[in-house]
Scaffold this active site. Structure first.
Site, PDB file in Angstrom:
ATOM      1  N   CYS A 198     -15.220 -12.139 -18.955  1.00 37.47           N
ATOM      2  CA  CYS A 198     -13.922 -11.470 -19.049  1.00 37.47           C
ATOM      3  C   CYS A 198     -14.006 -10.014 -18.621  1.00 37.47           C
ATOM      4  O   CYS A 198     -13.039  -9.278 -18.731  1.00 37.47           O
ATOM      5  CB  CYS A 198     -13.363 -11.568 -20.463  1.00 37.47           C
ATOM      6  SG  CYS A 198     -14.347 -10.709 -21.712  1.00 37.47           S
TER       7      CYS A 198
ATOM      8  N   HIS B  63     -10.479   4.036 -16.384  1.00 34.34           N
ATOM      9  CA  HIS B  63      -9.082   3.694 -16.615  1.00 34.34           C
ATOM     10  C   HIS B  63      -8.306   3.579 -15.305  1.00 34.34           C
ATOM     11  O   HIS B  63      -7.506   2.666 -15.113  1.00 34.34           O
ATOM     12  CB  HIS B  63      -8.422   4.755 -17.498  1.00 34.34           C
ATOM     13  CG  HIS B  63      -8.824   4.673 -18.935  1.00 34.34           C
ATOM     14  ND1 HIS B  63      -8.871   5.765 -19.769  1.00 34.34           N
ATOM     15  CD2 HIS B  63      -9.193   3.612 -19.699  1.00 34.34           C
ATOM     16  CE1 HIS B  63      -9.250   5.383 -20.974  1.00 34.34           C
ATOM     17  NE2 HIS B  63      -9.458   4.098 -20.958  1.00 34.34           N
TER      18      HIS B  63
END
Length: 556
Positions: A486, A186
């Site tokens: 992606c 993250h």
């Protein structure tokens, strides 16, 4: 004396400044017994602290927006977990203080997560941060977090909690270095969104002394401790050259000889659109729709709410391509109303498309909302399913899209090795592929994407991963269809050239990376990219693959 350390570069740019360490974690509260008559009061204190921390995390998320908002809202839900709170109440009932009960309850849950493997073990750092915030509030001491400083600095920490990373001030925090984490953690994703140079998984980062001058190269992962004047000048010159190249680069993505490579943005919701448009994104290559579902862990958002959010993103790219990933729930994104609570290994269980096929009403509502959101707009809408394993999965998703009356292209994400190996079979059912390199690496190497100790295997330069990308791209070319990337691999400018050489037809990344990739692609021809890709695949290690590609492109 100048020394060089190497971690994993996760966000481009160079930062030169003094070390400042993250505030220390909360100390362990004393194990003090309380009289039985005080239990109810202590339980009330614990609940108030939990609610206050959850509210603070939610507020931070609202301020940060985008990817950060989804991460922080997930942390707020973690703080309010009913089972955790029930354990806290039980511990207080038998004599623990509120702070000690919270500390012990979270420790027990932490041990459970740490032993769960894969995604859940990666949530330990987030859990520790929530615990520290609750205990700090109960003890009345300052929250652990970013240091106070009037002068710019390089932030060094064992790990950075999302709540801290999300609200870093780029005007003060020149860059950051962490001992733990990985290229797809993250903190790494948020660093790229902020445009802050960052290096993670640096052994011994905590041993860097406060006030030490360091130079951080977020592209190479190198840390120069007490850099010489010559090294500093060299890094500053390279940074200036890169900045000038970025300023001169504009327009659609293409190689030096005009081979078009559309550069798209990864977005987490409407709040990410402005940055994507500002960076010159030619559309959206990955619209993560999870943010809508994290608002309420108990039920799915209404069709009306979904239509409104989707339309905001679609309207921002008239005549552009917007690729929407339907809900990717499960594993590290559990939802009470969807995902099983007792899976022994959630990353290998019911997640992604498997979850949606088990709950066809949720999938149908989302597809219907997307169809309505696109009505009357000139956008090129494409919808893809996460975690497609084979042709049966692809057919089930395509059938669901048609039943919902969706006028769009249907695609499949390639995140499981089986999908890459059988890509041509999958393309009999769908019209495009999109490679999620983060999960594809995780499942190829059995290496949790959140664990710094196995970050070597999460390196997108691993030749085995490049082989799977090539297989997928070759299958798409044979079927006359497109194959984009992606995953975070697309944000590495050098690797973007290699991916182009492998036959990838579009690249999607965080908005902050688009100018870097555009400028680098424009320097090389398609033939050079193809030679670099062949050299990288011929290597045996990620480092050798990177060096081989660099040698080809630099003409060595």
């Amino acid at each position: 004396m100048e020394t060089t350390l190497r971690g994993v570069g996760v966000s481009h740019g160079v930062a030169i400044g003094e070390v400042r360490h993250m505030g220390t974690a909360v100390l362990e509260p004393p194990a003090k017994q309380i009289p039985a008559e005080e239990a109810e009061r202590e339980q009330g204190r614990a609940r108030q602290a939990v609610e206050a921390v959850a509210a603070d995390l939610t507020a931070r998320g609202n301020l940060a927006g985008g990817e950060a908002q989804a991460v922080l809202e997930a942390q707020a839900l973690m703080a309010q977990d009913p089972e955790l709170m029930a354990d806290v109440d039980r511990r207080i009932a038998v004599g623990s203080t509120a702070e000690r009960a919270v500390y012990d309850a979270f420790a027990a849950y932490r041990e459970l997560l740490a032993g769960a493997g894969e995604y859940l073990a990666g949530r330990v750092a987030d859990l520790d941060d929530v615990r520290n915030r609750i205990v700090a509030r109960l003890l009345g001491v300052p929250m652990p977090g970013v240091p106070d400083s009037d002068e710019p600095y390089v932030l060094v920490a064992r790990d950075l909690a999302p709540a801290d990373t999300a609200l870093l001030d780029p005007g003060l925090v020149l860059g950051f270095v962490t001992e733990e984490g990985g290229p797809t953690s993250h903190s790494a994703i948020l660093a790229r969104a902020l445009g802050v140079p960052a290096v993670v998984a640096l052994p011994g980062a905590g041993e860097l002394s406060e006030g030490t001058m360091i130079a951080v190269d977020g592209s190479t992962g190198e840390i120069f401790v007490n850099p010489s004047d010559e090294k500093t000048a060299q890094l500053e010159a390279a940074a200036a050259e890169r900045k000038a190249a970025l300023a001169a680069s504009s327009g659609p993505g293409a190689t030096a000889d005009g081979h078009k490579v559309p550069l798209l943005a990864n977005v987490g919701g409407p709040s990410d659109v402005a940055a994507a448009v500002g960076a010159g994104a030619e559309g959206v290559g990955l619209f993560r729709t999870e943010f809508l579902f994290l608002d309420d862990n108990k039920k799915a958002p209404s069709e009306e709410k979904q239509v409104e959010a989707y339309r905001q993103v679609l309207e921002a790219f008239p005549e552009g391509r917007v690729v929407v990933r339907v809900l990717d729930a499960g594993a590290d994104k559990p939802l009470d109303f969807l995902t099983p609570a007792d899976e022994p290994n959630p990353a290998l269980g019911v997640r992604g498309l498997r979850t949606l096929l088990d709950h066809p009403d949720v999938l149908r509502t989302q597809l219907t909302a997307l169809a309505k959101a696109a009505e009357g707009l000139p956008v090129y809408l494409e919808v893809m399913a996460p975690m497609v394993a084979d042709r049966t999965d692809a057919r089930a998703f395509a059938d669901a899209c048609r039943e919902a009356g969706l006028q769009a292209k249907f695609g499949a994400m390639v995140e499981i090795p089986s999908a890459a190996l059988r890509a041509r079979s999958i393309l009999q059912e769908v019209e495009f592929l999109s490679l999620g390199t983060n999960d594809l690496a995780q499942y190829t190497f059995a290496a949790d994407r959140q664990v710094g100790a196995v970050s070597r295997l999460q390196d997108p330069w691993q030749p085995a991963l490049l082989d799977l990308v090539a297989l997928s791209a070759e299958a798409a070319k044979a079927e006359g269809k497109s194959c984009g990337v992606c995953g975070e691999a697309a944000s590495d400018p050098l690797l973007a050239c290699v991916l182009t050489g492998l036959g990838v037809t579009s690249l999607s990344m965080g908005a902050a990376s688009i100018p870097y990739v555009r400028a680098t692609l424009a320097k090389y021809t398609l033939a050079q990219c193809e030679r670099a890709a062949a050299a990288a695949r011929a290597a045996d290690t990620a480092d050798d693959a990177r060096k081989a590609a660099q040698a080809v492109l630099s003409g060595e």
